[in-house]
Design a protein around this motif. Structure first.
Motif, PDB file in Angstrom:
ATOM      1  N   GLU A 371       0.835  -1.205   0.000  1.00 56.05           N
ATOM      2  CA  GLU A 371       0.000   0.000   0.000  1.00 56.05           C
ATOM      3  C   GLU A 371       0.864   1.246   0.000  1.00 56.05           C
ATOM      4  O   GLU A 371       0.604   2.203   0.732  1.00 56.05           O
ATOM      5  N   ALA A 372       1.911   1.222  -0.833  1.00 55.45           N
ATOM      6  CA  ALA A 372       2.803   2.366  -1.069  1.00 55.45           C
ATOM      7  C   ALA A 372       3.642   2.763   0.135  1.00 55.45           C
ATOM      8  O   ALA A 372       4.207   3.849   0.162  1.00 55.45           O
ATOM      9  N   ASP A 373       3.758   1.894   1.138  1.00 56.45           N
ATOM     10  CA  ASP A 373       4.608   2.185   2.294  1.00 56.45           C
ATOM     11  C   ASP A 373       6.002   1.620   2.022  1.00 56.45           C
ATOM     12  O   ASP A 373       6.290   0.461   2.295  1.00 56.45           O
ATOM     13  N   SER A 374       6.869   2.457   1.498  1.00 56.89           N
ATOM     14  CA  SER A 374       8.190   1.985   1.070  1.00 56.89           C
ATOM     15  C   SER A 374       9.073   1.581   2.233  1.00 56.89           C
ATOM     16  O   SER A 374      10.102   0.933   2.039  1.00 56.89           O
ATOM     17  N   ARG A 375       8.693   1.939   3.453  1.00 56.77           N
ATOM     18  CA  ARG A 375       9.528   1.577   4.598  1.00 56.77           C
ATOM     19  C   ARG A 375       9.682   0.074   4.721  1.00 56.77           C
ATOM     20  O   ARG A 375      10.703  -0.418   5.212  1.00 56.77           O
ATOM     21  N   LEU A 376       8.675  -0.682   4.305  1.00 52.79           N
ATOM     22  CA  LEU A 376       8.641  -2.112   4.560  1.00 52.79           C
ATOM     23  C   LEU A 376       9.201  -2.944   3.417  1.00 52.79           C
ATOM     24  O   LEU A 376       9.276  -4.168   3.516  1.00 52.79           O
ATOM     25  N   ALA A 377       9.554  -2.307   2.317  1.00 59.56           N
ATOM     26  CA  ALA A 377      10.048  -3.057   1.167  1.00 59.56           C
ATOM     27  C   ALA A 377      11.407  -3.675   1.478  1.00 59.56           C
ATOM     28  O   ALA A 377      12.300  -3.012   2.018  1.00 59.56           O
ATOM     29  N   TRP A 378      11.556  -4.939   1.125  1.00 68.84           N
ATOM     30  CA  TRP A 378      12.782  -5.697   1.398  1.00 68.84           C
ATOM     31  C   TRP A 378      13.093  -6.545   0.178  1.00 68.84           C
ATOM     32  O   TRP A 378      12.252  -7.337  -0.265  1.00 68.84           O
ATOM     33  N   LEU A 379      14.289  -6.385  -0.374  1.00 67.13           N
ATOM     34  CA  LEU A 379      14.707  -7.193  -1.508  1.00 67.13           C
ATOM     35  C   LEU A 379      15.414  -8.436  -0.982  1.00 67.13           C
ATOM     36  O   LEU A 379      16.489  -8.326  -0.386  1.00 67.13           O
ATOM     37  N   PRO A 380      14.831  -9.620  -1.170  1.00 66.78           N
ATOM     38  CA  PRO A 380      15.449 -10.832  -0.615  1.00 66.78           C
ATOM     39  C   PRO A 380      16.868 -11.027  -1.144  1.00 66.78           C
ATOM     40  O   PRO A 380      17.124 -10.874  -2.342  1.00 66.78           O
ATOM     41  N   PHE A 381      17.772 -11.371  -0.262  1.00 71.77           N
ATOM     42  CA  PHE A 381      19.161 -11.573  -0.667  1.00 71.77           C
ATOM     43  C   PHE A 381      19.308 -12.792  -1.583  1.00 71.77           C
ATOM     44  O   PHE A 381      20.311 -12.921  -2.291  1.00 71.77           O
ATOM     45  N   GLN A 382      18.306 -13.668  -1.589  1.00 70.13           N
ATOM     46  CA  GLN A 382      18.362 -14.811  -2.495  1.00 70.13           C
ATOM     47  C   GLN A 382      18.348 -14.375  -3.949  1.00 70.13           C
ATOM     48  O   GLN A 382      18.691 -15.171  -4.834  1.00 70.13           O
ATOM     49  N   LEU A 383      17.970 -13.127  -4.232  1.00 75.21           N
ATOM     50  CA  LEU A 383      18.022 -12.625  -5.603  1.00 75.21           C
ATOM     51  C   LEU A 383      19.449 -12.532  -6.125  1.00 75.21           C
ATOM     52  O   LEU A 383      19.661 -12.458  -7.338  1.00 75.21           O
ATOM     53  N   VAL A 384      20.417 -12.512  -5.199  1.00 69.92           N
ATOM     54  CA  VAL A 384      21.820 -12.421  -5.630  1.00 69.92           C
ATOM     55  C   VAL A 384      22.704 -13.483  -4.987  1.00 69.92           C
ATOM     56  O   VAL A 384      23.840 -13.683  -5.427  1.00 69.92           O
ATOM     57  N   LEU A 385      22.219 -14.165  -3.968  1.00 73.97           N
ATOM     58  CA  LEU A 385      23.034 -15.147  -3.257  1.00 73.97           C
ATOM     59  C   LEU A 385      22.521 -16.554  -3.502  1.00 73.97           C
ATOM     60  O   LEU A 385      21.322 -16.805  -3.478  1.00 73.97           O
ATOM     61  N   ARG A 386      23.445 -17.468  -3.691  1.00 72.22           N
ATOM     62  CA  ARG A 386      23.112 -18.882  -3.750  1.00 72.22           C
ATOM     63  C   ARG A 386      23.059 -19.436  -2.324  1.00 72.22           C
ATOM     64  O   ARG A 386      23.666 -18.856  -1.412  1.00 72.22           O
ATOM     65  N   PRO A 387      22.385 -20.570  -2.112  1.00 76.61           N
ATOM     66  CA  PRO A 387      22.283 -21.118  -0.747  1.00 76.61           C
ATOM     67  C   PRO A 387      23.631 -21.360  -0.086  1.00 76.61           C
ATOM     68  O   PRO A 387      23.778 -21.133   1.124  1.00 76.61           O
ATOM     69  N   GLU A 388      24.615 -21.783  -0.849  1.00 75.09           N
ATOM     70  CA  GLU A 388      25.922 -22.076  -0.252  1.00 75.09           C
ATOM     71  C   GLU A 388      26.687 -20.821   0.143  1.00 75.09           C
ATOM     72  O   GLU A 388      27.752 -20.909   0.742  1.00 75.09           O
ATOM     73  N   GLN A 389      26.129 -19.651  -0.153  1.00 75.15           N
ATOM     74  CA  GLN A 389      26.782 -18.405   0.230  1.00 75.15           C
ATOM     75  C   GLN A 389      26.268 -17.850   1.561  1.00 75.15           C
ATOM     76  O   GLN A 389      26.758 -16.829   2.028  1.00 75.15           O
ATOM     77  N   HIS A 390      25.311 -18.534   2.169  1.00 75.50           N
ATOM     78  CA  HIS A 390      24.813 -18.050   3.467  1.00 75.50           C
ATOM     79  C   HIS A 390      24.426 -19.216   4.368  1.00 75.50           C
ATOM     80  O   HIS A 390      23.423 -19.160   5.072  1.00 75.50           O
TER      81      HIS A 390
END
Length: 1021
Positions: A371-390
């Motif tokens: 609802e346009a509340d940008s405070r809560l937006a979170w880009l999951p790190f899985q978009l750039v990290l593979r499982p073996e990196q975390h």
């Protein structure tokens, strides 16, 4: 006209001198600057241009005025009364016009109304005034308001002017800006058509990116419709989600999961880069992998870390293009360094830009969903990290640190204890301080729930501060210094619970006189006499100090009263000139007064010069009886080492946010350069056994950085599959934290969430409990409908309500509750896989205590009003499954738990007959076997083990996440084992929900209007 014009000019141009500050020289004996307490009578001045229409002819003129305002309710409410006098004149009237006004004020609504008596006309008239700041902090700064007066009884006369408060901190204690600036850049132009095979690969990248975002935050909130209809709508949404994730295909043979979407995204990204680089499809993945790896590294550094670091804050502009431009520039540099050229270079760059566009599309989808509340937006790190990196401690530690900017460092000790021990630990730290001591909290109680003097407030004030001051004064002739004692207390509860009854004495212990209520009662008279006796001893010590008397002779008599003092700063004073639509979108004039600081911290003698000096306490309690009784379920930690030193930085930011210029920051809190041998000092601490890895992070108050929320989001969204996550909290009013935890369960984690049942809730108002019930009813539906899918992915989700009946000091009752709980819910034994024989020892312990005639020790303070145990814990446990399995099967760990129970049964909860915890209770020997058990894990298990324990003030509410000041102490690695046994015991005091009827019984539903009100204000409760 000359007289009123001159008066107005004097007020408008001369008043700023009121706020001029004098920078003191760095004199170690100079009293430190503090904010003190807000005045009871609040002065203001102003001037106006008036139109007097009381006669047939309209006359123009003006006047200056001065007045006093007094709050009739807590000052953050802004309801009070004022009186003012004015002096001026009007054209066509001889002499000076003057009068007085008596007004009732609703500062939250900009209104005041009352009577205006004009001396010249000997006339009284109704007056209605409208005062508005026009911009945050005041139209001219310093809290100045535009003021318009209307006097209908004088022919609709009008006045237009300015009102200027004379309280020294007005217009300085909040930020003018409510948004954080993002880098700006134009949206990239449309790209030229690219190879169809690349387009197809990137189409799958897009689909998986959306899937990752959905799966990482899967939750379905309520709406404003009828409760039953809303819940049915949620069921249908969950069933639709169930159908979607059940869809299978060549890449998803077991359905849609986080594992499948992450695998597909990274596979297709490798493929797209390889094809763009000119490789044949068979070799494209292997040739594209290093390019994709470089792209992900750039995106992680330049987009995801910078964007997620702003989680909890409003962003301007709300887009990624400025970050994208930096990422593109850096990626181009890497291509150039690799010698890429020509059409293939352009094609690779097109894929990279399309990858960046995927991230922006994911962000935009998130913000729309929120609802346009940008405070809560979170880009999951899985978009750039593979499982073996975390999936290792080292990797996750690095991500947590980089995500919010504070590193996890070694060389520390962490001691974990009951919340009741916070009070005695606080007293101990006050008495141990040699250089300085800071108490930073939200509540310092003067009275208890029955209106009598608070005995814990007395204990800390007298047994802590006054006795410590007296002892240090007696040493002054030898040491030449007193520790600087500072209290930073939030206005709200300090004012509501009459904290000034004690802090007035602490501010001026040589002259102030205590005035405790209820002196007709012997106990209250004893407390009054105790304060007077402590003050008398302090005065005698001051009089006997030759060196202090000599300094007083040189510096003047007022110096002693300022130097021999506890320096009080009542933080975040009420200031209605700060208004914004950013708190409640549907109330664009909401004042910042509702934003508070919720931290509970004490620290002393921390310094960059010596990482082993001083200590810090973190917890969920304030100074007050209500936090020290047997019915308060809370925890605290004591931290020492380099991780504690950055508390100085956090305290400086807090003071600066309350209007302190850098020059006025107290000397002990000023930054110091670390010595050249600092790292060697840390190594020496580690050699002494200070081996804990730790950090402490903060949500700064208001619209500032939210590092504690960022750290929490990283752990919720990145703990490896198979991990156990236990999250108890007293307040669950915002669905985003719930969404992250459901996402963890869908990722394969075993997630346990705990809220208090209605009788066990410390915040039992209908807004809080109505929201908690809505969220837990959704947990229950997800648990029932998606349970098979979650378990198929290796996860588990259980929602429970804390239903403890006996106090924290009743060991026998606690064991009885645990025995019944573990028998009723066998899944607890699966997730805490102690040997069955160990579970049998619970019943044996209960029987032995009963046979021995055990009764709880009568040492804790009694509640002012009878109540059930209250769950106030905000502790969290994160531990990988393999490590937990090995640890709980170790006999040493089992023996430690048994010893802890025996210790509490024998010693109570470490409290002495005076009703306070024993300061000398040493739990380190109890803890040492935990570290030995971890050290003896097989090398592979130890390498793959990931453990975190967090303790602090951060609730699962919107305020804690986005507006209030909060703290989180994070312990990483083997020292987090402190929390395993404690969380295991907590699960045994919880009723794990299995039906809606059970939820209705323990947390009854609220009426429709209560649900709607709670939902309407959910971001500020």
């Amino acid at each position: 006209m000359r007289l009123p014009a001159l008066l107005v000019a004097v007020f408008l141009w001369a008043v700023p001198a009121v706020w001029a500050q004098t920078v003191a020289a760095p004199d170690p004996l100079a009293p430190v600057r503090s904010m003190g307490k807000p005045p009871v009578w609040k002065p203001f001045v102003g001037g106006y241009y008036g139109l007097d229409r009381s006669d047939e002819e309209t006359r123009s003129g003006g006047a200056a005025f001065a007045g006093l305002y007094k709050d009739l309710l807590p000052s953050i409410v802004g309801v009070g009364a004022s009186g003012e006098a004015y002096l001026g004149g009007y054209s066509g009237l001889a002499g000076v016009n003057g009068g007085v006004r008596a007004l009732a004020e609703l500062r939250g609504l900009f209104l005041k109304a009352g009577l205006d008596y004009d001396f010249q006309h000997e006339d009284a008239s109704f007056i209605l005034s409208f005062t508005v700041p026009l911009r945050r902090g005041g139209i001219l700064g310093h809290g100045t308001h535009l003021r318009v007066d209307w006097l209908p009884g004088r022919g609709n006369s009008w006045n237009f002017g300015l009102q200027i408060p004379l309280e020294p901190h007005m217009g300085k204690t909040r930020p003018r800006d409510t948004e954080v600036d993002m880098p700006r850049a134009r949206k990239p132009p449309p790209r030229a058509p690219i190879d169809p095979a690349v387009v197809a690969a990137m189409r799958e990248v897009r689909a998986s990116a959306r899937g990752i975002a959905v799966l990482s935050t899967a939750f379905w909130s309520d709406d404003k419709s009828d409760r039953v209809k809303s819940l049915e709508r949620t069921r249908q949404q969950i069933l639709e989600f169930k159908r979607r994730i059940a869809q299978t295909g060549a890449d998803r043979p077991k359905g849609v999961s986080m594992e499948s979407e992450v695998r597909i995204l990274h596979d297709r990204l490798d493929l797209a880069f390889g094809l763009a680089a000119g490789a044949r499809e068979a070799e494209a993945r292997s040739e594209g992998s290093p390019i994709a790896k470089a792209a992900r590294e750039v995106v992680l550094d330049e987009v995801l870390y910078p964007y997620n670091r702003l989680f909890g804050q409003y962003k301007r502009p709300e887009e990624l293009w400025g970050l994208v431009a930096k990422a593109r520039e850096r990626f181009v540099a890497r291509l150039d360094a690799a010698g890429a050229a020509g059409a293939r270079r352009a094609a690779v760059l097109d894929v990279f830009e399309d990858y960046l566009a995927v991230l922006e599309e994911t962000r935009a989808w998130w913000v729309e969903r929120l609802e346009a509340d940008s405070r809560l937006a979170w880009l999951p790190f899985q978009l750039v990290l593979r499982p073996e990196q975390h999936d290792t401690q080292r990797e996750l530690d690095a991500i947590v640190a980089r995500a919010q900017g504070t590193p996890l460092v070694g060389g520390n000790t962490v001691h974990y204890g009951l919340g009741q021990q916070f009070q005695v630990e606080l007293r101990r730290t006050i008495r141990a301080a040699e250089d300085y001591h800071v108490l930073w909290l939200h509540d310092y109680d003067g009275v208890d729930g029955a209106g009598n003097p608070d005995v814990i407030g007395y204990f800390i004030s007298v047994g802590g501060y006054l006795e410590a001051l007296t002892r240090r004064v007696r040493e002054f002739d030898r040491t030449g210094k007193l520790p600087v004692y500072m209290i930073l207390v939030d206005l709200n509860y300090w004012e509501a619970n009459r904290g000034r009854l004690y802090t007035d004495v602490l501010q001026d212990p040589l002259e102030a006189r205590a005035r405790l209520p209820g002196l007709d009662q012997p106990e209250n008279r004893r407390l009054q006499e105790g304060i007077e006796r402590a003050q008398r001893e302090l005065r005698e010590a001051v009089a006997a100090s030759k060196r202090l008397q000599e300094e007083a002779g040189r510096r003047g008599p007022g110096w002693l009263r300022k130097y021999v003092s506890v320096h009080l700063s009542v933080m975040n004073p009420a200031d209605v000139s700060y208004r914004t639509s950013r708190l409640i979108g549907y109330l664009p004039i909401a004042p910042d007064n509702m934003v508070r600081d919720h931290r509970k911290i004490a620290f002393f003698d921390l310094t960059e010069l010596d990482p082993g000096k001083g200590q810090a306490l973190f917890g969920g309690v304030g100074v007050g009886e209500q936090y020290a009784t047997a019915t308060w379920e809370d925890r605290a930690v004591r931290l020492a080492g380099p991780a504690a030193v950055t508390l100085k930085d956090a305290a400086r930011r807090y003071l600066q946010a309350n209007g302190f210029p850098d020059a006025d920051i107290p000397l002990p809190l000023q930054p110091l350069p670390k010595p050249l041998d600092y790292d060697e000092q840390v190594k020496a601490l580690e050699a002494r056994g200070w081996t804990a890895t730790a950090m402490q992070v903060h949500n700064d108050r208001g619209f500032a950085r939210k590092d504690a929320s960022v750290a929490s989001a990283v752990l919720y969204t990145l703990m490896p599959p198979g991990s156990l996550i236990v999250v108890p909290d007293s307040i669950w009013t915002h669905e985003l934290w719930a969404a992250h935890l459901v996402g963890a369960a869908l990722r394969g984690c075993r997630v346990y969430v705990i809220a208090p049942a209605a009788p066990n809730a410390p915040s039992a108002g209908f807004p809080q409990l109505s929201r908690t019930r809505e969220i837990f009813s959704r947990f229950l539906e997800i648990q029932k409908i998606l349970g098979p899918e979650i378990e198929a992915r290796g996860g588990r989700l259980h929602a429970g309500l804390y239903t403890r009946r006996a106090g924290v000091d009743d060991v026998r009752a606690k064991l009885a509750e645990m025995r019944g709980t573990f028998e009723r819910y066998p899944f607890l034994k699966e997730d805490f896989p102690f040997p069955e024989g160990f579970y049998g020892r619970i019943g044996e312990g209960e029987e032995r205590l009963a046979a021995a005639g055990y009764t709880p020790p009568e040492e804790l303070p009694e509640d002012a009003r009878a109540r059930a145990p209250k769950l106030h814990r905000k502790t969290q446990l994160f531990v990988t499954g393999q490590a937990l399995d090995a640890l709980v099967r170790d006999p040493r760990m089992q023996e430690v738990i048994a010893n802890q129970v025996a210790f509490i049964a024998q010693e109570g909860v470490a409290f002495d007959p005076e009703g306070m915890a024993k300061a000398d209770a040493d739990l380190q020997p109890l803890f040492a076997p935990y570290l030995e058990a971890f050290r003896d894990l097989p090398p592979d298990a130890r390498e793959r083990a990931v453990l975190y324990m967090t303790v602090g003030s951060l609730n699962k509410d919107a305020r804690g996440m986005m507006t209030d000041g909060e703290s989180l102490q994070v312990t990483a690695g083997p020292w987090a084992i402190w929390a395993i046994s404690d969380m295991w015991m907590l699960t045994g005091s919880t009723t794990w929900l299995e039906s809606e009827e059970e939820l209705d019984r323990l947390l009854p539903p609220y009426s429709q209007w209560q649900r709607r009100v709670a939902r309407w204000i959910r971001k500020v409760i």
